[in-house]
Motif scaffolding. Structure first.
Motif, short mmCIF file in Angstrom:
data_model
loop_
_atom_site.label_atom_id
_atom_site.label_comp_id
_atom_site.label_asym_id
_atom_site.label_seq_id
_atom_site.Cartn_x
_atom_site.Cartn_y
_atom_site.Cartn_z
N LEU A 54 -6.61 -10.06 -5.55
CA LEU A 54 -5.76 -9.12 -4.81
C LEU A 54 -4.33 -9.17 -5.32
O LEU A 54 -3.63 -8.15 -5.32
CB LEU A 54 -5.81 -9.44 -3.31
CG LEU A 54 -5.03 -8.49 -2.39
CD1 LEU A 54 -5.62 -7.09 -2.44
CD2 LEU A 54 -5.05 -9.01 -0.95
N TYR A 55 -3.86 -10.34 -5.76
CA TYR A 55 -2.50 -10.44 -6.30
C TYR A 55 -2.33 -9.51 -7.50
O TYR A 55 -1.25 -8.98 -7.72
CB TYR A 55 -2.18 -11.88 -6.71
CG TYR A 55 -1.95 -12.81 -5.55
CD1 TYR A 55 -0.75 -12.78 -4.84
CD2 TYR A 55 -2.93 -13.71 -5.14
CE1 TYR A 55 -0.53 -13.62 -3.76
CE2 TYR A 55 -2.73 -14.55 -4.06
CZ TYR A 55 -1.53 -14.51 -3.38
OH TYR A 55 -1.32 -15.34 -2.30
N ILE A 56 -3.41 -9.32 -8.26
CA ILE A 56 -3.35 -8.43 -9.41
C ILE A 56 -3.52 -6.99 -8.97
O ILE A 56 -2.70 -6.13 -9.26
CB ILE A 56 -4.47 -8.78 -10.42
CG1 ILE A 56 -4.47 -10.27 -10.78
CG2 ILE A 56 -4.35 -7.89 -11.66
CD1 ILE A 56 -3.30 -10.73 -11.54
N THR A 57 -4.63 -6.72 -8.25
CA THR A 57 -4.99 -5.33 -7.95
C THR A 57 -3.97 -4.65 -7.04
O THR A 57 -3.60 -3.49 -7.27
CB THR A 57 -6.39 -5.27 -7.32
OG1 THR A 57 -6.42 -6.09 -6.13
CG2 THR A 57 -7.44 -5.78 -8.29
N LEU A 58 -3.52 -5.35 -6.00
CA LEU A 58 -2.59 -4.72 -5.06
C LEU A 58 -1.22 -4.52 -5.70
O LEU A 58 -0.59 -3.47 -5.53
CB LEU A 58 -2.46 -5.56 -3.79
CG LEU A 58 -1.61 -4.90 -2.69
CD1 LEU A 58 -2.26 -3.62 -2.19
CD2 LEU A 58 -1.39 -5.85 -1.53
N THR A 59 -0.75 -5.53 -6.44
CA THR A 59 0.55 -5.41 -7.10
C THR A 59 0.54 -4.27 -8.11
O THR A 59 1.48 -3.46 -8.17
CB THR A 59 0.93 -6.73 -7.78
OG1 THR A 59 0.92 -7.79 -6.83
CG2 THR A 59 2.31 -6.64 -8.42
#
Length: 277
Positions: free
Chosen positions: A92-97
């Motif tokens: 999520l740190y990758i996809t949401l950012t």
């Protein structure tokens, strides 16, 4: 902590005691520093410690492209989501950012994207949608960018996906359920799908999340009974088809659908039914 690699003035890579890479952020953290220098602990704002080397590489690549203030803002959103929803996928740190950065870029250029699933998201994922709304407020406050409500829906979907982690059914299981439902609808209503149409894509997207919820035994509780009745009365063919699907799922998967779930199926079935006439 000693610096293993400098990404920019605010972001560095370090190694933990087991030799695994971590990403450390802080304003001016690497200013006038070199590889091998120790970090000033008072300047450290966030440590990312992905368990996967692939995630470390993707995070490193992302940080080369995205301003640190966007990264730290998204981290605030994720921290809030973890407080409310529990454990979430590291990815999520990758996809949401990544999503938020490009949403901000699009908004600044006047290229906002319409979320065709917004109504479904509000109804099916109210907790996640509320977090999406709060994420919009955080972005407005910290980055001075007002994202449209559609983005709250997109953020909510990222949070829904991030909750699936170990409980997420195998892709083949989800795909099988989706195919069974698509075949049932096609047979019951004698349809020929237009797979490039928006209504078909909406239906397939709905079925993806529906199948995931069904296989993980996540129940969508009944809400507005009057709305169920209105859908049943106005879309009798689609409702009858949705009931047939419910009977099939009860028989094959021992999963009894609520009236709310039948209603959502019926609404999407009606859209593809009208288009296939």
């Amino acid at each position: 902590m000693k610096i293993a690699k400098i990404l920019n003035n605010n972001v560095v890579m370090v190694h933990d005691e087991q030799g695994r890479e971590q990403v450390v952020m802080g304003r001016g953290l690497a200013f006038q520093k070199r590889v091998g220098d120790s970090l000033n602990g008072a300047q450290i704002e966030k440590v990312f410690a992905p368990q996967s080397d692939v995630l470390v590489r993707r995070l490193e690549e992302l940080l080369h492209q995205i301003p640190p203030e966007v990264m730290t803002t998204c981290n605030c959103i994720i921290d809030l989501a973890i407080q409310r929803l529990g454990k979430l996928q590291e990815s999520l740190y990758i996809t949401l950012t990544d999503h938020c950065y490009f949403a901000i870029e699009r908004q600044n250029k006047g290229l906002a994207i319409k979320n065709v699933l917004l109504w479904d998201i509000k109804r099916l994922y109210p907790k996640e949608f509320e977090l999406g709304q709060e994420a919009r407020a955080i972005i407005a406050r910290r980055l001075n960018v007002e994202l449209p409500e559609d983005e709250a829906g997109f953020i909510a979907l990222h949070l829904v996906t991030a909750q699936l982690h170990n409980d997420m059914p195998e892709v083949m299981d989800v795909t099988r359920v989706m195919q069974e439902i698509l075949q049932l609808v096609k047979y019951q209503l004698q349809l020929e799908y237009n797979e490039s149409s928006l209504s078909y894509q909406r239906f397939v997207t709905h079925l993806k999340f529906f199948a995931q919820r069904m296989l993980t035994r996540t129940v969508v509780n009944d809400d507005d009974v009057s709305l169920h009745t209105a859908v049943k009365d106005n879309y009798p063919k689609a409702w009858k088809c949705a009931v047939k699907i419910a009977q099939h799922l009860q028989k094959s998967y021992q999963r009894e659908l609520t009236a709310e779930e039948i209603m959502f199926l019926a609404i999407h079935i009606e859209r593809v039914r009208k288009e296939g006439q």
